[in-house]
Design a protein around this motif. Structure first.
Motif, PDB file in Angstrom:
ATOM      1  N   UNK A 212       0.815  -1.201   0.000  1.00 20.28           N
ATOM      2  CA  UNK A 212       0.000   0.000   0.000  1.00 20.28           C
ATOM      3  C   UNK A 212       0.855   1.260   0.000  1.00 20.28           C
ATOM      4  N   UNK A 213       2.004   1.202   0.641  1.00 20.48           N
ATOM      5  CA  UNK A 213       2.848   2.381   0.734  1.00 20.48           C
ATOM      6  C   UNK A 213       3.866   2.467  -0.401  1.00 20.48           C
ATOM      7  N   UNK A 214       3.795   1.564  -1.362  1.00 22.42           N
ATOM      8  CA  UNK A 214       4.772   1.553  -2.430  1.00 22.42           C
ATOM      9  C   UNK A 214       4.602   2.787  -3.321  1.00 22.42           C
ATOM     10  N   UNK A 215       5.645   3.612  -3.386  1.00 19.68           N
ATOM     11  CA  UNK A 215       5.623   4.845  -4.181  1.00 19.68           C
ATOM     12  C   UNK A 215       6.585   4.667  -5.339  1.00 19.68           C
ATOM     13  N   UNK A 216       6.135   5.005  -6.547  1.00 24.42           N
ATOM     14  CA  UNK A 216       6.938   4.800  -7.746  1.00 24.42           C
ATOM     15  C   UNK A 216       7.299   6.106  -8.420  1.00 24.42           C
ATOM     16  N   UNK A 217       8.397   6.070  -9.189  1.00 20.37           N
ATOM     17  CA  UNK A 217       8.749   7.191 -10.054  1.00 20.37           C
ATOM     18  C   UNK A 217       7.709   7.289 -11.168  1.00 20.37           C
ATOM     19  N   UNK A 218       7.468   8.493 -11.687  1.00 16.67           N
ATOM     20  CA  UNK A 218       6.410   8.660 -12.697  1.00 16.67           C
ATOM     21  C   UNK A 218       6.550   7.748 -13.910  1.00 16.67           C
ATOM     22  N   UNK A 219       7.744   7.610 -14.450  1.00 15.20           N
ATOM     23  CA  UNK A 219       7.915   6.782 -15.641  1.00 15.20           C
ATOM     24  C   UNK A 219       7.654   5.308 -15.333  1.00 15.20           C
ATOM     25  N   UNK A 220       8.041   4.865 -14.144  1.00 15.53           N
ATOM     26  CA  UNK A 220       7.773   3.475 -13.753  1.00 15.53           C
ATOM     27  C   UNK A 220       6.270   3.239 -13.601  1.00 15.53           C
ATOM     28  N   UNK A 221       5.596   4.226 -13.017  1.00 14.91           N
ATOM     29  CA  UNK A 221       4.142   4.113 -12.844  1.00 14.91           C
ATOM     30  C   UNK A 221       3.443   4.053 -14.193  1.00 14.91           C
ATOM     31  N   UNK A 222       3.870   4.917 -15.108  1.00 16.21           N
ATOM     32  CA  UNK A 222       3.238   4.952 -16.427  1.00 16.21           C
ATOM     33  C   UNK A 222       3.482   3.650 -17.181  1.00 16.21           C
ATOM     34  N   UNK A 223       4.674   3.087 -17.034  1.00  9.54           N
ATOM     35  CA  UNK A 223       4.982   1.830 -17.705  1.00  9.54           C
ATOM     36  C   UNK A 223       4.058   0.709 -17.223  1.00  9.54           C
ATOM     37  N   UNK A 224       3.786   0.681 -15.924  1.00 15.46           N
ATOM     38  CA  UNK A 224       2.872  -0.325 -15.388  1.00 15.46           C
ATOM     39  C   UNK A 224       1.452  -0.121 -15.913  1.00 15.46           C
ATOM     40  N   UNK A 225       1.030   1.124 -15.973  1.00 15.19           N
ATOM     41  CA  UNK A 225      -0.317   1.418 -16.457  1.00 15.19           C
ATOM     42  C   UNK A 225      -0.489   1.002 -17.917  1.00 15.19           C
ATOM     43  N   UNK A 226       0.550   1.221 -18.714  1.00 18.98           N
ATOM     44  CA  UNK A 226       0.439   0.952 -20.143  1.00 18.98           C
ATOM     45  C   UNK A 226       0.716  -0.501 -20.508  1.00 18.98           C
ATOM     46  N   UNK A 227       0.885  -1.358 -19.503  1.00 19.13           N
ATOM     47  CA  UNK A 227       1.112  -2.774 -19.776  1.00 19.13           C
ATOM     48  C   UNK A 227      -0.191  -3.506 -20.115  1.00 19.13           C
ATOM     49  N   UNK A 228      -1.307  -2.781 -20.079  1.00 19.86           N
ATOM     50  CA  UNK A 228      -2.598  -3.389 -20.404  1.00 19.86           C
ATOM     51  C   UNK A 228      -2.703  -3.675 -21.898  1.00 19.86           C
ATOM     52  N   UNK A 229      -3.570  -4.592 -22.255  1.00 22.70           N
ATOM     53  CA  UNK A 229      -3.830  -4.897 -23.661  1.00 22.70           C
ATOM     54  C   UNK A 229      -5.075  -4.146 -24.128  1.00 22.70           C
ATOM     55  N   UNK A 230      -5.080  -3.713 -25.394  1.00 23.07           N
ATOM     56  CA  UNK A 230      -6.277  -3.042 -25.910  1.00 23.07           C
ATOM     57  C   UNK A 230      -7.496  -3.960 -25.853  1.00 23.07           C
ATOM     58  N   UNK A 231      -8.666  -3.339 -25.798  1.00 25.75           N
ATOM     59  CA  UNK A 231      -9.910  -4.101 -25.786  1.00 25.75           C
ATOM     60  C   UNK A 231     -10.147  -4.688 -27.178  1.00 25.75           C
TER      61      UNK A 231
END
Length: 412
Positions: free
Chosen positions: A5-24
């Protein structure tokens, strides 16, 4: 669980995780209905465009060599041999020494190879055309395939279609296209303190800001929105809303409930669903540090900060790319801001090393020399965002920017 819960990420790392999704998924629709949709296939032209030589000007179709040397003082004289009718095939071949009247877009007669603009001609009573300026071969003519050739790539997969693009598709006879489905975005606002716009807020209450702004932004990103409205700080009510949202949506956006206040129940609610996990809680960014990214029932959940400016900045930087990626937009397009300009800072901007700061600015001056004025940085002050023309990014390893320094402004 607490460590996650307390895990804080750098912006680029956060964005990379978000964009790991597959398109619908994909669907096929009429090309004329494709504005703002994202292509799910490469498109190639099956034809040459144009498929016949066309006049680019009003005037006279001629053989260019018949006009060489013509001038105002020494015009060339050609026999008027007819008129090309718009929308009809020009079947009459042009003989040497002849001219045929033609309008812009008309089919060039066989054996003709140039158009003399009507401004440089006069018709005589004896059926001749007086040419006052010579033309070179293929001058003022759009040749076969000049616009696009058969087999040429029209648009690449992952392109979000613009209104201009629809005309290009119909122009080459592409009447239907495979596009990605619009991602279904559930929006849930939370908080006991939120009241409707037509309600006079009591002390401690605020009118609803985030819900309406976020709804518009979701639709701008190509998402199909379903708004669950404002859910009170009640575990059972939030669980019911999130459960229904997860059944319908491709991604759930929670507005508010992501800070560490006593009433913030987002953590417990999300973890109550099957296959749930918190990926991070916090991004090294200002404004918007207390941002949540989690998954439940195999679907992403993004928890935006409650303060309006924080919520809208985080949406631009993280939620918008997530929605656009779910909608099939190419990774290359997601890596670019829509539009930026260069400007010089009017005042110093302080920043904290170890986080990425986004400072709202107004722009004034001339197009050749824009000046950027920082606005107050309080994340609850919505009108600092409304007044702003854009944002200036301060890198994580910088402790600020100095007056007079040239900066890149990300335009809203």
């Amino acid at each position: 669980m607490a460590q996650t819960f307390f895990k804080v990420l750098a912006p680029q790392d956060a964005l990379q995780l978000l964009l790991s999704v597959e398109p619908v998924g994909t669907e096929r629709i009429a090309s004329v209905k494709g504005r703002a949709r994202v292509l799910a296939e490469d498109l190639y032209s099956a034809v040459d465009l144009p498929h016949f030589h066309r006049a680019a000007m009003d005037g006279y179709a001629v053989k260019a060599k018949d006009t060489f040397g013509a001038s105002q003082s020494l015009p060339a004289y050609l026999k008027l041999a007819g008129v090309v009718e718009m929308g009809k095939e020009a079947a009459q071949p042009l003989a040497t020494g002849e001219a045929i009247r033609i309008s812009t877009g008309g089919m060039m007669p066989p054996e003709s190879d140039a158009v003399v603009m009507v401004e440089y001609t006069d018709e005589t009573s004896s059926g001749l055309v007086e040419i006052h300026r010579g033309v070179s071969p293929w001058q003022n003519v759009i040749q076969i395939g000049d616009d696009i050739k058969q087999g040429e790539l029209v648009f690449k997969k992952g392109r979000r279609l613009r209104a201009h693009d629809l005309g290009a598709l119909t122009g080459v006879g592409i009447s239907s296209v495979a596009v990605y489905k619009q991602p279904r975005i559930a929006l849930i606002s939370t908080g006991d303190e939120i009241v409707d716009a037509d309600t006079v807020p009591l002390p401690g209450q605020v009118r609803n800001i985030n819900q309406h702004s976020l709804a518009g932004l979701i639709e701008e990103c190509g998402g199909a929105l379903k708004d669950w409205g404002v859910i009170r700080d009640d575990r059972a009510a939030l669980q019911q809303a999130v459960g229904a949202a997860l059944e319908w949506a491709d991604v759930v956006l929670l507005s508010g409930g992501s800070s560490m206040g006593a009433k913030d129940i987002a953590l417990e609610t999300i973890l109550s669903f099957p296959d749930s996990e918190f990926i991070f809680h916090g991004i090294s960014i200002a404004p918007g540090k207390p941002t949540i990214f989690a998954k439940a029932c195999g679907k992403p959940i993004l928890g935006l900060p409650g303060y309006p400016v924080s919520a809208l900045v985080i949406f631009d930087l993280f939620a918008a790319p997530l929605i656009r990626r779910l909608g099939g937009e190419s990774m290359d397009a997601l890596g670019r801001f829509t539009k930026t300009v260069k400007a010089k800072l009017k005042t110093n901007i302080a920043s904290q090393i170890g986080r990425e700061d986004y400072v709202r600015v107004t722009l004034d001056g001339t197009p050749d020399q824009l000046m950027a004025t920082p606005l107050p940085s309080k994340s609850g002050a919505i009108f600092t965002l409304v007044k702003a023309d854009g944002m200036v990014r301060i890198e994580m390893n910088q402790d600020g920017l100095e007056q007079g320094e040239e900066v890149e402004v990300i335009l809203f």
